[in-house]
Design a protein around this motif. Structure first.
Motif, PDB file in Angstrom:
ATOM      1  N   THR A   1       0.845  -1.201   0.000  1.00 25.23           N
ATOM      2  CA  THR A   1       0.000   0.000   0.000  1.00 25.23           C
ATOM      3  C   THR A   1       0.879   1.250   0.000  1.00 25.23           C
ATOM      4  OG1 THR A   1      -1.707  -1.186   1.226  1.00 25.23           O
ATOM      5  CG2 THR A   1      -1.839   1.227   1.230  1.00 25.23           C
ATOM      6  N   LEU A   2       0.428   2.277  -0.716  1.00 24.18           N
ATOM      7  CA  LEU A   2       1.103   3.584  -0.731  1.00 24.18           C
ATOM      8  C   LEU A   2       0.105   4.654  -0.325  1.00 24.18           C
ATOM      9  CD1 LEU A   2       3.272   5.716  -1.442  1.00 24.18           C
ATOM     10  CD2 LEU A   2       2.473   5.581  -3.809  1.00 24.18           C
ATOM     11  N   ILE A   3       0.425   5.364   0.747  1.00 25.95           N
ATOM     12  CA  ILE A   3      -0.373   6.507   1.190  1.00 25.95           C
ATOM     13  C   ILE A   3       0.496   7.755   0.999  1.00 25.95           C
ATOM     14  CG2 ILE A   3      -1.464   7.651   3.163  1.00 25.95           C
ATOM     15  CD1 ILE A   3      -2.065   4.856   4.269  1.00 25.95           C
ATOM     16  N   ALA A   4      -0.022   8.744   0.313  1.00 34.17           N
ATOM     17  CA  ALA A   4       0.760   9.955   0.018  1.00 34.17           C
ATOM     18  C   ALA A   4      -0.107  11.186   0.181  1.00 34.17           C
ATOM     19  CB  ALA A   4       1.331   9.889  -1.397  1.00 34.17           C
ATOM     20  N   PHE A   5       0.516  12.249   0.646  1.00 39.26           N
ATOM     21  CA  PHE A   5      -0.186  13.528   0.669  1.00 39.26           C
ATOM     22  C   PHE A   5       0.806  14.648   0.376  1.00 39.26           C
ATOM     23  CE2 PHE A   5       1.193  13.076   5.072  1.00 39.26           C
ATOM     24  CZ  PHE A   5       1.662  14.347   5.383  1.00 39.26           C
TER      25      PHE A   5
END
Length: 616
Positions: free
Chosen positions: A599-603
């Motif tokens: 999973t990749l979470i980016a902001f």
């Protein structure tokens, strides 16, 4: 007419005088060595003037002219030698007898703008030898023979024939004087360095033209002190004003602050100009006066080319205030170079209907016009900028009010968090404690489970309190502390699971000073992301990358876990809070996950929205 004409010889025929044959000259003999006929060179003013002028600029010379006195008696007449020299002798030879006349250097005792004096010509043919040495490259040579009565009217005659030039020169000096007073008044009220440098520049210009007026009117103010002083002042003031004009330009447009690289270059040119003045001027006084004219013209041409380079550079900046300065600079540089060009080339000089100095004067008049106009425009511009600054202060006060409102909102939010999170947790602990006490004797297993829940709740409350305290404290505003907090949170949550953690953190982020709200939201986003990885992903590695890109701060949290289908994730795992927190910061949030691939979470949030500098 001999005035202003190099190599011209005039004999007044009304006195019964005439010339016989050509005139001759020889260069290099001193005043005590009368030339022989074998050494003399016929002189043609039209063909030989360039060679004659060049050669006589460096060495003394003799001229030979045959004059016929048609009267039956001796004729007493005056010889006027035009020029600025320090060796001036006349020898009159008649029937083999020689009469030597030694004349003083040009002083107040001599005739107006001339050296020379009274000679006696016997009847018949006389050979007149004139010896001369120039000490100033701008001095020509010529002589005439007139009656004593005419010689007494030198001043009136000269002024009458040059009246327009003298009036123009005087008017220009008055203009310079008024401009000097105007600049001094401006400096008194504003105390700005550019006015002082322009004042020095005007003083140099005034001194240069005052020397010229002193020579024209024979006031003998400068020459009376020393015969060399007039050419010295004239030539120094020919080159020195360039330095002060460069310094004025630097301060006028704020070159050192706005264009530091070109400002450093201009300062170097100023020093080079000052240093070069000494050897260039020295050429006048070591027997190379004509060479001075050539060298100074080359030097002025180089400075003109450099000025054109500066004009082009600043023209491309498209600043209206700079345009006024450039227009004035171009006018004065063009006028000065044109005047020197005409003065250096006799064939051009004699075709002019006006003195070459007029080109310099015209250029300076336009330069003063553009300076005054630019000064007025700059005053208006600065007034407008002052009003803008005042409006900016008003806007800043409004921003401060808004910031206070945000701070109040932040305080209320922290209070709500304390009430909702910690308060509810403490209430739950209280209920669990009562149930545990009631079950302690009847059902010890149940009591043990309840105590475990109490311990978990207390641990979560401590972590929540730690996050709130860390977010509030001002010592944690910088990027370095934010990095340390990420490491602490990751270690506390992932160490017990065996998941490895890797942080990539740009050193540029260390220079950022975060707002309290930004720190709190970003650390909670990170915390929720690794909590999900620890609970659900079955990952062996979690990576975090924090960096700057296009004025945005970006954070990416990835794991190598089992991933999930984005449409099928449960709403209770904290996923919904993360995009809401990013939205509060005015940023963009994204999540991508592939089953079996992690999973990749980016902001990404604007730096201006999360830094303290934005709120001050």
């Amino acid at each position: 007419e001999v005035w202003g004409s190099s190599g011209v010889i005039r004999i007044d025929s009304s006195l019964g005088l005439s010339t016989s044959g050509k005139s001759f000259y020889i260069i290099g003999l001193d005043e005590n060595t009368l030339p022989g006929n074998a050494n003399l060179i016929p002189f043609d003013p039209v063909k030989d003037i360039r060679e004659f002028w060049n050669a006589t600029g460096d060495q003394p010379f003799w001229t030979k002219t045959i004059v016929l006195n048609q009267n039956n008696k001796k004729l007493k007449c005056a010889v006027r030698i035009y020029g600025y020299g320090d060796q001036q002798n006349i020898v009159v030879e008649n029937s083999g007898e020689k009469k030597v006349y030694e004349f003083k250097k040009r002083t107040g005792d001599n005739k107006y703008f001339y050296s020379g004096g009274t000679i006696v010509l016997p009847p018949g043919e006389s050979i007149i030898y004139v010896h001369f040495r120039r000490i100033w490259s701008k001095a020509n040579f010529g002589f005439d023979i007139i009656s004593d009565a005419d010689a007494q009217n030198d001043r009136v005659e000269f002024i009458a024939s040059n009246l327009s030039f003298i009036i123009g020169l005087s008017a220009f000096l008055v203009l310079i004087l008024f401009q000097i007073f105007y600049v001094l008044i401006q400096y008194y009220y504003h105390r700005r360095r550019e006015y002082l440098e322009y004042f020095y520049y005007l003083l140099c210009i005034g001194a240069y033209f005052f020397v010229r007026l002193d020579l024209q009117l024979n006031m003998n103010i400068v020459g009376g002190i020393n015969v060399y002083l007039a050419p010295l002042i004239n030539d120094v003031m020919l080159l020195l004003p360039f330095t002060f004009y460069l310094r004025f330009s630097r301060y006028f447009i704020g070159m050192d602050e706005n264009y530091p690289k070109i400002g450093k270059q201009v300062r170097l040119v100023e020093w080079i100009n000052l240093i070069c003045i000494v050897p260039i001027i020295s050429l006048q006084f070591i027997g190379f006066s004509n060479g001075f004219a050539v060298v100074s013209f080359i030097y002025v041409s180089i400075t003109f080319v450099y000025s054109v380079y500066l004009i082009r550079f600043f023209y491309l900046r498209r600043d209206i205030i700079i345009r006024f300065l450039l227009a004035g600079s171009l006018c004065v540089a063009t006028g000065h170079v044109t005047a020197m060009l005409f003065s250096l080339i006799p064939s051009l000089y004699h075709t002019l209907l006006i003195p070459p100095l007029y080109f310099t004067i015209i250029g300076l008049v336009f330069e003063i016009f553009f300076f005054n106009t630019g000064l007025g425009f700059k005053g208006k511009y600065e007034q407008e900028e002052k009003i803008k600054a005042q409006l900016k202060i008003i806007d800043q006060l409004d921003e401060n009010q808004k910031m206070q409102s945000r701070l109040h909102g932040m305080r209320d939010k922290i209070a709500n968090d304390l009430h909702d999170d910690i308060g509810s947790t403490l209430a739950g602990i209280g209920v669990y404690s009562q149930v545990a006490l009631a079950s302690l004797e009847s059902d010890q297993s149940k009591a043990k489970n309840i105590l475990i829940k109490i311990s978990d709740s207390a641990q979560r409350m401590m972590e929540s309190m730690s996050d709130i305290v860390w977010a509030i404290h001002s010592r944690n505003d910088n990027g370095e502390d934010f990095k340390n907090r990420i490491k602490i949170v990751a270690n506390e949550r992932l160490a017990i699971t065996g998941i490895k953690f890797e942080l990539t953190y740009s050193s540029l982020v260390n220079n950022i000073t975060f707002t309290m709200e930004a720190r709190r939201n970003m650390i909670l986003i990170f915390k929720e992301a690794i909590n999900n990885s620890a609970k659900y992903s079955k990952a062996t590695m979690v990576k975090c990358n924090v960096f700057l890109e296009n004025q945005n701060l970006k954070m990416e949290i990835t794991d190598n876990g089992n991933g999930f289908e984005l449409g099928a994730q449960k709403s209770g795992n904290g996923m919904s809070s993360m995009p809401n927190r990013v939205k509060e910061l005015g940023g963009k949030y994204s999540i991508s996950s592939v089953v079996g691939s992690g999973t990749l979470i980016a902001f990404s949030v604007p730096i201006s929205a999360i830094t303290i500098a934005n709120d001050q």
